[in-house]
Scaffold this active site. Structure first.
Site, mmCIF file in Angstrom:
data_model
loop_
_atom_site.group_PDB
_atom_site.id
_atom_site.type_symbol
_atom_site.label_atom_id
_atom_site.label_comp_id
_atom_site.label_asym_id
_atom_site.label_seq_id
_atom_site.Cartn_x
_atom_site.Cartn_y
_atom_site.Cartn_z
ATOM 1 N N GLN A 74 -8.195 -5.722 -8.812
ATOM 2 C CA GLN A 74 -7.954 -4.436 -8.168
ATOM 3 C C GLN A 74 -6.736 -4.545 -7.263
ATOM 4 O O GLN A 74 -6.316 -3.574 -6.664
ATOM 5 C CB GLN A 74 -9.160 -4.052 -7.301
ATOM 6 C CG GLN A 74 -10.443 -3.926 -8.070
ATOM 7 C CD GLN A 74 -11.606 -3.668 -7.130
ATOM 8 O OE1 GLN A 74 -11.927 -2.539 -6.798
ATOM 9 N NE2 GLN A 74 -12.236 -4.724 -6.685
ATOM 10 N N HIS A 105 -5.231 -1.398 -10.730
ATOM 11 C CA HIS A 105 -4.626 -0.462 -9.787
ATOM 12 C C HIS A 105 -3.113 -0.618 -9.693
ATOM 13 O O HIS A 105 -2.498 -0.205 -8.712
ATOM 14 C CB HIS A 105 -5.272 -0.623 -8.400
ATOM 15 C CG HIS A 105 -6.739 -0.274 -8.397
ATOM 16 N ND1 HIS A 105 -7.595 -0.624 -7.381
ATOM 17 C CD2 HIS A 105 -7.490 0.396 -9.289
ATOM 18 C CE1 HIS A 105 -8.830 -0.190 -7.668
ATOM 19 N NE2 HIS A 105 -8.783 0.422 -8.823
ATOM 20 N N CYS A 127 12.330 8.754 -16.202
ATOM 21 C CA CYS A 127 12.633 7.937 -17.395
ATOM 22 C C CYS A 127 11.617 6.821 -17.616
ATOM 23 O O CYS A 127 11.684 6.131 -18.625
ATOM 24 C CB CYS A 127 14.051 7.360 -17.308
ATOM 25 S SG CYS A 127 14.256 6.103 -16.036
ATOM 26 N N CYS A 178 16.095 6.647 -8.730
ATOM 27 C CA CYS A 178 16.259 5.812 -9.923
ATOM 28 C C CYS A 178 17.734 5.509 -10.171
ATOM 29 O O CYS A 178 18.542 6.436 -10.269
ATOM 30 C CB CYS A 178 15.652 6.521 -11.125
ATOM 31 S SG CYS A 178 15.975 5.663 -12.681
ATOM 32 N N CYS A 199 18.632 7.401 -13.711
ATOM 33 C CA CYS A 199 18.659 8.857 -13.923
ATOM 34 C C CYS A 199 18.482 9.663 -12.640
ATOM 35 O O CYS A 199 18.381 10.879 -12.685
ATOM 36 C CB CYS A 199 17.574 9.242 -14.937
ATOM 37 S SG CYS A 199 15.909 9.263 -14.234
ATOM 38 N N GLY A 252 -14.243 -11.634 -3.789
ATOM 39 C CA GLY A 252 -13.626 -10.803 -2.756
ATOM 40 C C GLY A 252 -13.570 -9.323 -3.048
ATOM 41 O O GLY A 252 -12.539 -8.684 -2.835
ATOM 42 N N ALA A 279 -13.306 -17.066 0.267
ATOM 43 C CA ALA A 279 -12.899 -17.492 -1.076
ATOM 44 C C ALA A 279 -11.956 -18.692 -1.040
ATOM 45 O O ALA A 279 -12.058 -19.586 -1.878
ATOM 46 C CB ALA A 279 -12.219 -16.322 -1.793
#
Ligand code: NAD
Ligand code: ZN
Length: 259
Positions: free
Chosen positions: A102, A122, A133, A155, A158, A195, A239
């Site tokens: 995630q 995500h 584009c 961008c 474009c 986690g 963790a």
């Protein structure tokens, strides 16, 4: 605790096709706060600026994004922590099917898991995508265009609007990735959650898909999750401390031969 670590290590040794599913908790020890902790990004920025509707319609909202990006620890050198490296070690052992994450922080890739083995439900905050584009660019390259007064770069191809390549509020999850994650979850033999509160859907369906299809389920998290009762192993802890312990144990078990 030691017993649970050993139990998870034994499950890993016996499994061939392992999926690791991660949430913000795997990255807190890299200095990236999870959503719910005080001092997290939403205590500093307005989440309303990060709805897709607002982002597309308001230059001010986009300015806020670029300001946040310039200041964010996500970009300013966050490094993988021992939990990420332990997961990458599973890949080294040939047991990792994929990481379903995630997170949008790129730290699994940075720790050595190949890009095509990280399914980002995500998206990824280190890239931006042009809404016209659809070309993607590394966010750090675009950031060099952001000056003191926080210009909003567009961008380079474009001049379209650049949006972070992460899923904003109100946006669909990337459907191809979601399907692929679902398919793989249903085929693994061990599914390890690390986690995550398992409260953000549809991502949080993944462990249920895996368990319903017969995979063993293990959860490593600081706090309770709604799926703890379904898991064969639940380890409450950090963790970055637990996972290296698990991998030490895996190495020991493998070198002492089949049990
Ligand atoms: P969450 O913030 O809802 O929950 C994180 C979980 O991790 C909590 O249950 C917490 O107890 C646990 N945790 C915190 N530190 C831990 C540690 N060191 N070891 C083990 N567990 C720890 O995160 P979520 O479930 O991933 O969902 C929130 C959403 O936030 C996700 O959609 C994600 O996209 C996004 N997010 C991503 C990042 C990132 O990319 N690093 C950071 C913040 C938020
Ligand atoms: Zn473009």
């Amino acid at each position: 605790m030691t017993e649970q670590i050993e139990l998870l290590a034994r499950l890993i040794v016996r499994s061939q096709t392992i999926i690791v599913f991660t949430g913000a908790g795997v990255s807190t020890e890299s200095g990236i706060p999870d959503f719910r902790s005080p001092g997290g990004i939403w205590s500093k920025y307005d989440p309303e600026d990060f709805t897709i509707q607002r982002f597309v319609s308001s230059t001010e909202a986009r300015r806020s994004f670029w300001k946040m990006s310039a200041e964010s620890t996500l970009l300013a050198g966050a490094e993988p922590n021992p939990a990420h490296y332990a997961i990458a070690e599973l890949h080294g052992l040939g047991k990792l099917d994929c990481v379903i994450t995630q997170n949008i922080d790129d730290l699994h890739q940075k720790s050595g898991v190949p890009d095509n083995m990280v399914l980002e439900l995500h998206g990824n905050m280190r890239r931006v995508v042009c809404l016209d584009c659809r070309n993607r660019f590394p966010l750090p390259d675009m950031l060099s265009e952001v000056s003191e007064e926080t210009r909003v770069p567009d961008c380079p191809g474009c001049r379209g609007i650049l949006k972070p390549d992460a899923v904003l509020f109100g946006e669909q999850l990337p459907i191809v990735t979601l399907r692929e994650a679902t398919r793989r979850a249903q085929q693994c033999d061990l599914f390890i959650v690390i986690g995550s509160t398992l409260m953000v859907y549809p991502a949080a369906y993944m462990p249920t898909y895996a368990a319903s299809a017969g995979a063993r389920l293990a959860i490593v998290n600081l706090t309770d999750t709604p799926l703890d009762h379904e898991a064969e192993v639940v380890i409450r802890g950090r963790a970055g401390e637990i996972m290296p312990g698990v991998m030490n144990c895996v190495r020991r078990l493998r070198s002492s031969g089949p049990d």
